[in-house]
Design a protein around this motif. Structure first.
Motif, PDB file in Angstrom:
ATOM      1  N   LEU A 164       0.813  -1.217   0.000  1.00 46.98           N
ATOM      2  CA  LEU A 164       0.000   0.000   0.000  1.00 46.98           C
ATOM      3  C   LEU A 164       0.851   1.274   0.000  1.00 46.98           C
ATOM      4  N   PRO A 165       1.874   1.391   0.875  1.00 49.33           N
ATOM      5  CA  PRO A 165       2.730   2.589   0.782  1.00 49.33           C
ATOM      6  C   PRO A 165       3.446   2.695  -0.556  1.00 49.33           C
ATOM      7  N   GLY A 166       3.828   1.552  -1.127  1.00 47.91           N
ATOM      8  CA  GLY A 166       4.507   1.577  -2.416  1.00 47.91           C
ATOM      9  C   GLY A 166       3.609   2.087  -3.528  1.00 47.91           C
ATOM     10  N   LEU A 167       2.334   1.673  -3.512  1.00 46.17           N
ATOM     11  CA  LEU A 167       1.387   2.158  -4.513  1.00 46.17           C
ATOM     12  C   LEU A 167       1.141   3.657  -4.350  1.00 46.17           C
ATOM     13  N   LEU A 168       1.030   4.111  -3.107  1.00 45.08           N
ATOM     14  CA  LEU A 168       0.826   5.540  -2.859  1.00 45.08           C
ATOM     15  C   LEU A 168       2.065   6.358  -3.216  1.00 45.08           C
ATOM     16  N   ALA A 169       3.232   5.710  -3.176  1.00 45.21           N
ATOM     17  CA  ALA A 169       4.468   6.410  -3.547  1.00 45.21           C
ATOM     18  C   ALA A 169       4.669   6.458  -5.053  1.00 45.21           C
ATOM     19  N   GLY A 170       3.795   5.789  -5.807  1.00 51.92           N
ATOM     20  CA  GLY A 170       3.862   5.876  -7.261  1.00 51.92           C
ATOM     21  C   GLY A 170       4.539   4.713  -7.947  1.00 51.92           C
ATOM     22  N   TYR A 171       4.872   3.635  -7.212  1.00 50.37           N
ATOM     23  CA  TYR A 171       5.504   2.480  -7.855  1.00 50.37           C
ATOM     24  C   TYR A 171       4.511   1.761  -8.766  1.00 50.37           C
ATOM     25  N   SER A 172       5.038   1.042  -9.745  1.00 56.37           N
ATOM     26  CA  SER A 172       4.201   0.276 -10.663  1.00 56.37           C
ATOM     27  C   SER A 172       3.437  -0.797  -9.890  1.00 56.37           C
ATOM     28  N   PRO A 173       2.102  -0.813  -9.948  1.00 50.03           N
ATOM     29  CA  PRO A 173       1.348  -1.834  -9.218  1.00 50.03           C
ATOM     30  C   PRO A 173       1.645  -3.246  -9.712  1.00 50.03           C
ATOM     31  N   ILE A 174       1.976  -3.373 -11.004  1.00 50.34           N
ATOM     32  CA  ILE A 174       2.257  -4.697 -11.554  1.00 50.34           C
ATOM     33  C   ILE A 174       3.562  -5.250 -10.981  1.00 50.34           C
ATOM     34  N   LEU A 175       4.645  -4.482 -11.094  1.00 48.82           N
ATOM     35  CA  LEU A 175       5.944  -4.953 -10.609  1.00 48.82           C
ATOM     36  C   LEU A 175       5.927  -5.137  -9.096  1.00 48.82           C
ATOM     37  N   LEU A 176       5.305  -4.211  -8.386  1.00 46.83           N
ATOM     38  CA  LEU A 176       5.278  -4.292  -6.931  1.00 46.83           C
ATOM     39  C   LEU A 176       4.497  -5.515  -6.461  1.00 46.83           C
ATOM     40  N   THR A 177       3.371  -5.783  -7.086  1.00 45.59           N
ATOM     41  CA  THR A 177       2.559  -6.927  -6.683  1.00 45.59           C
ATOM     42  C   THR A 177       3.249  -8.245  -7.012  1.00 45.59           C
ATOM     43  N   VAL A 178       3.885  -8.321  -8.172  1.00 49.09           N
ATOM     44  CA  VAL A 178       4.620  -9.536  -8.537  1.00 49.09           C
ATOM     45  C   VAL A 178       5.746  -9.780  -7.542  1.00 49.09           C
ATOM     46  N   GLY A 179       6.498  -8.716  -7.203  1.00 44.80           N
ATOM     47  CA  GLY A 179       7.595  -8.863  -6.247  1.00 44.80           C
ATOM     48  C   GLY A 179       7.113  -9.328  -4.890  1.00 44.80           C
ATOM     49  N   ILE A 180       6.041  -8.728  -4.387  1.00 45.51           N
ATOM     50  CA  ILE A 180       5.520  -9.118  -3.076  1.00 45.51           C
ATOM     51  C   ILE A 180       4.930 -10.529  -3.130  1.00 45.51           C
ATOM     52  N   SER A 181       4.315 -10.892  -4.238  1.00 40.15           N
ATOM     53  CA  SER A 181       3.778 -12.249  -4.385  1.00 40.15           C
ATOM     54  C   SER A 181       4.897 -13.290  -4.315  1.00 40.15           C
ATOM     55  N   ILE A 182       6.034 -12.973  -4.937  1.00 40.24           N
ATOM     56  CA  ILE A 182       7.183 -13.889  -4.863  1.00 40.24           C
ATOM     57  C   ILE A 182       7.630 -14.053  -3.418  1.00 40.24           C
ATOM     58  N   VAL A 183       7.746 -12.925  -2.699  1.00 36.12           N
ATOM     59  CA  VAL A 183       8.193 -12.968  -1.307  1.00 36.12           C
ATOM     60  C   VAL A 183       7.221 -13.791  -0.464  1.00 36.12           C
ATOM     61  N   ILE A 184       5.930 -13.510  -0.597  1.00 34.68           N
ATOM     62  CA  ILE A 184       4.927 -14.227   0.191  1.00 34.68           C
ATOM     63  C   ILE A 184       4.954 -15.717  -0.127  1.00 34.68           C
ATOM     64  N   THR A 185       5.034 -16.054  -1.412  1.00 31.28           N
ATOM     65  CA  THR A 185       5.032 -17.457  -1.825  1.00 31.28           C
ATOM     66  C   THR A 185       6.256 -18.194  -1.291  1.00 31.28           C
ATOM     67  N   VAL A 186       7.429 -17.604  -1.484  1.00 39.58           N
ATOM     68  CA  VAL A 186       8.677 -18.256  -1.056  1.00 39.58           C
ATOM     69  C   VAL A 186       8.693 -18.473   0.453  1.00 39.58           C
ATOM     70  N   ILE A 187       8.401 -17.427   1.200  1.00 39.37           N
ATOM     71  CA  ILE A 187       8.497 -17.538   2.660  1.00 39.37           C
ATOM     72  C   ILE A 187       7.401 -18.445   3.214  1.00 39.37           C
ATOM     73  N   THR A 188       6.180 -18.308   2.734  1.00 38.02           N
ATOM     74  CA  THR A 188       5.078 -19.130   3.256  1.00 38.02           C
ATOM     75  C   THR A 188       5.321 -20.611   3.016  1.00 38.02           C
ATOM     76  N   ILE A 189       5.646 -20.959   1.793  1.00 37.27           N
ATOM     77  CA  ILE A 189       5.836 -22.375   1.469  1.00 37.27           C
ATOM     78  C   ILE A 189       7.087 -22.922   2.145  1.00 37.27           C
ATOM     79  N   THR A 190       8.138 -22.113   2.244  1.00 31.00           N
ATOM     80  CA  THR A 190       9.364 -22.574   2.904  1.00 31.00           C
ATOM     81  C   THR A 190       9.145 -22.787   4.396  1.00 31.00           C
ATOM     82  N   VAL A 191       8.449 -21.870   5.037  1.00 33.30           N
ATOM     83  CA  VAL A 191       8.186 -22.013   6.470  1.00 33.30           C
ATOM     84  C   VAL A 191       7.297 -23.222   6.740  1.00 33.30           C
ATOM     85  N   VAL A 192       6.276 -23.399   5.928  1.00 34.69           N
ATOM     86  CA  VAL A 192       5.340 -24.505   6.148  1.00 34.69           C
ATOM     87  C   VAL A 192       5.938 -25.840   5.726  1.00 34.69           C
TER      88      VAL A 192
END
Length: 383
Positions: A164-192
């Motif tokens: 949300l702060p990144g979108l308000l700061a003007g970052y590309s919603p596509i690149l930002l969402t893809v990057g965060i999705s990678i982080v969430i996917t990697v950490i969630t699946i690795t932890v579980v």
């Protein structure tokens, strides 16, 4: 292999932190002071008030409400405020003595303040439901439940502090969402699932499926001329004080990825875990047999999870669908509306990603797990 996964995990965490610091550095000179308060008394107005002067045609009822502020700088202060009801149950906040509410505070100078009732304070009930959820996770899930809570906290933190702060700061919603999705996917699946080939296969399968889902939604949405402005909230973004020029098609894409990510992660991890369990029970199975086992499990999951996505999106539009039904709008008119077409494409794109996750994860898991088996066999022959 574990070192590579660990290195990738560290890099993704550092990337998310860097984005968070950069986004939070964009300060905005806009703040509204909202505090908790308790209603002490409610009295009908007598005489002219500022609201009465505006005319009785707009306000159905006005009252003098005394509230005690329960939080913030003015905690303990009692303030009288004029509260009005318009007759619109969607926006009115009827109050009585003893209600807990939120108040918007305006400073007038000289330690004088005005407080206006903004909303009911509902967080107490939310905390109760959250406590039940956490308790059940820990009691039933044990250590796995604790890991689930950690990954859930990470997901919420990344959305609130990075996306949300990144979108308000003007970052590309596509690149930002893809990057965060990678982080969430990697950490969630690795932890579980741990650092292993099963987790690696699930991560790749989930990422590929979500990416395909997002690309389909973006391409189809662009060609179908979806505006991304189908909701009132999206239209209100054009008037926020930060004056950000949003890419609303990009925001639509981001929403589709986020909406599909959870369900696709569930499918990917379930298939990878099932194949690993099958191989543990029968180590002699070939790669083809393992893949077929994963596909059979995936077919069962696929039906229910696709329904989950469709029903979730349909559920959010029930009042609108009822409105169309009441006025007997034609099906052609309904499905061609921006709002309805957006929800249909969102649901179908997410379901496509979910369906693709089944074969991708099954093949990858079968190949990676049997690669490990072949290596173990060679080592055993050497010994």
């Amino acid at each position: 292999m574990r070192k590579r996964i660990g290195l990738f995990l560290i890099l993704t965490i550092l990337m998310s932190l860097a984005m968070s610091y950069t986004a939070m550095g964009q300060d905005v000179d806009y703040e509204q002071v909202i505090e908790k308060a308790k209603v002490l008394s409610v009295q009908p107005t007598s005489g002219d008030t500022d609201l009465d002067i505006l005319g009785s045609d707009f306000f159905q009822e006005t009252m003098i409400v005394t509230v005690e502020i329960l939080s913030g700088e003015y905690k303990g202060r009692q303030v009288e405020t004029v509260h009005a009801l318009t007759g619109d149950i969607g926006y009115d906040v009827p109050v009585e003595a003893g209600n807990n509410v939120l108040v918007a505070i305006d400073e007038r100078g000289g330690n004088e303040i005005d407080a206006h009732i903004a909303e009911y304070a509902r967080e107490g009930y939310i905390k109760i439901v959250l406590a039940i959820f956490v308790a059940l996770l820990l009691i039933i899930g044990g250590l796995k439940g604790l890991k689930t809570l950690l990954t859930l906290a990470l997901t919420v933190g990344l959305i609130l502090k990075v996306l949300l702060p990144g979108l308000l700061a003007g970052y590309s919603p596509i690149l930002l969402t893809v990057g965060i999705s990678i982080v969430i996917t990697v950490i969630t699946i690795t932890v579980v699932g741990g650092l292993n080939r099963k987790s690696l296969a699930a991560i790749i399968g989930v990422f590929c499926s979500v990416l395909v889902s997002g690309i389909i939604a973006y391409v189809v949405g662009t060609n179908a001329r979806l505006t991304g402005l189908s909701s009132q909230e999206a239209m209100m973004l054009m008037y926020i004080p930060q004056e950000v020029e949003f890419n609303f098609n990009g925001l639509l894409f981001a929403g589709i990825i986020m909406g599909a990510l959870g369900a696709i992660m569930d499918v990917g991890m379930s298939i990878a875990s099932a194949i690993e369990e099958v191989r543990s029970a029968n180590p002699t199975l070939t790669t083809k047999e393992l893949v077929l086992s994963g596909m059979n499990v995936g077919k069962d999951i696929m039906g229910t999870m696709a329904n989950t996505l469709i029903l979730a999106y349909a559920g959010s539009t029930i009042p609108l669908l009822l409105l169309f039904t009441a006025y007997q709008e034609s099906l052609m008119s309904i499905i061609n509306m921006d709002l309805i077409a957006t929800e249909i494409i969102r649901a179908l794109a997410g379901s496509i990603g979910l369906v693709l996750c089944v074969p991708i994860t099954a093949v990858l898991t079968g190949l990676l797990i049997n690669k490990n088996k072949a290596k173990d066999k060679i080592n055993a022959d050497v010994e």
